[in-house]
Design an enzyme around this catalytic site. Structure first.
Site, short mmCIF file in Angstrom:
data_model
loop_
_atom_site.label_atom_id
_atom_site.label_comp_id
_atom_site.label_asym_id
_atom_site.label_seq_id
_atom_site.Cartn_x
_atom_site.Cartn_y
_atom_site.Cartn_z
N HIS A 21 0.28 -1.55 -0.11
CA HIS A 21 0.02 -0.32 -0.03
C HIS A 21 1.24 1.54 -0.27
O HIS A 21 2.16 1.24 0.56
CB HIS A 21 -0.22 0.18 1.12
CG HIS A 21 -0.16 0.30 2.79
ND1 HIS A 21 -0.05 1.27 3.36
CD2 HIS A 21 0.30 -1.26 3.15
CE1 HIS A 21 0.58 1.00 4.21
NE2 HIS A 21 0.81 -0.26 4.37
N CYS A 58 2.56 -5.17 6.62
CA CYS A 58 2.28 -5.38 5.29
C CYS A 58 3.58 -4.02 5.08
O CYS A 58 4.12 -4.02 5.83
CB CYS A 58 0.75 -3.86 5.80
SG CYS A 58 -0.87 -5.09 5.54
#
Length: 213
Positions: free
Chosen positions: A113, A132
């Site tokens: 992301h 992440c």
């Protein structure tokens, strides 16, 4: 391009998968562990913490759960290990996921992301996330992937982002992704760069390659 990966305690896993779609103007649903370990202490001190941060609190984790005020709850009685409420950060310039996230649903619940804290890519130590992977210049990366897929032109991506609406866009052909871990890297000129073993995996790899495992 530069990335930010998981902290030592929140190691980014290694596996292969396929990116099936991207979400532009993403919302962020805070996981139970982050809510219990990191958000709950703030709420016990100030029930208006979520409102100040612009987060929305829902009565449960059910998809149709209604929103509620954090001031209705006695936070001292909430179980840290089984946080019963869903907390969502709406899409916007301050959203921690930035303008786009790239999804390949997996058992580790990790994905790539963008970020609203892009200044962190200038740091030398970039093991800063909960697992992440934050991608530098993520919108350029999105345009590259959709150009390869021949499914979404750059101007269409810009229009979606400008709409401020959370929008999922599938790839016609899912993009293979391999999450790997290297502590030695060979530069184009043959120079070998020795990197820090932030997850202490080299010893296990040595045993697997040379015996003793």
């Amino acid at each position: 391009r530069r990335v930010i990966v998981g902290q030592e305690y929140h190691k980014t896993p290694m596996f292969s998968d396929k990116i099936s779609f991207s979400q532009f103007n993403p919302t962020w649903t805070i996981s139970r562990s982050i809510a219990g370990n990191e958000i709950l202490p703030h709420l016990r001190k100030d029930a208006n913490y979520l409102k100040q941060k612009g987060y929305v609190l829902y009565t449960s984790w059910e998809p149709d759960a209604p929103a509620m005020s954090a001031t209705q709850i006695d936070w001292s009685s909430v179980n840290r290990k089984n946080f019963p409420y869903r907390i969502v950060q709406p899409a916007g310039p301050d959203n921690v996921l930035g303008q786009v996230k790239f999804l390949f649903p997996n058992r580790f619940s990790v994905y790539l992301h963008d970020t609203s804290s892009r200044q962190l890519f200038a740091k030398e130590d970039r093991a800063l996330s909960h697992g992440c992977i934050r991608v530098d210049h993520a919108m350029e990366y999105a345009k590259l992937l959709y150009n390869l897929d021949k499914s979404l032109a750059s101007d269409k991506i810009e229009a979606i982002v400008a709409s401020d609406q959370t929008t999922d866009v599938k790839f016609r052909r899912p993009i293979p992704i391999h999450l790997t871990y290297f502590t030695l890297w060979v530069e184009p000129d043959g120079t070998v760069t020795d990197l820090e073993d932030i997850y202490s995996r080299d010893k296990s790899m040595e045993l697997l390659l040379f015996g003793g495992a």
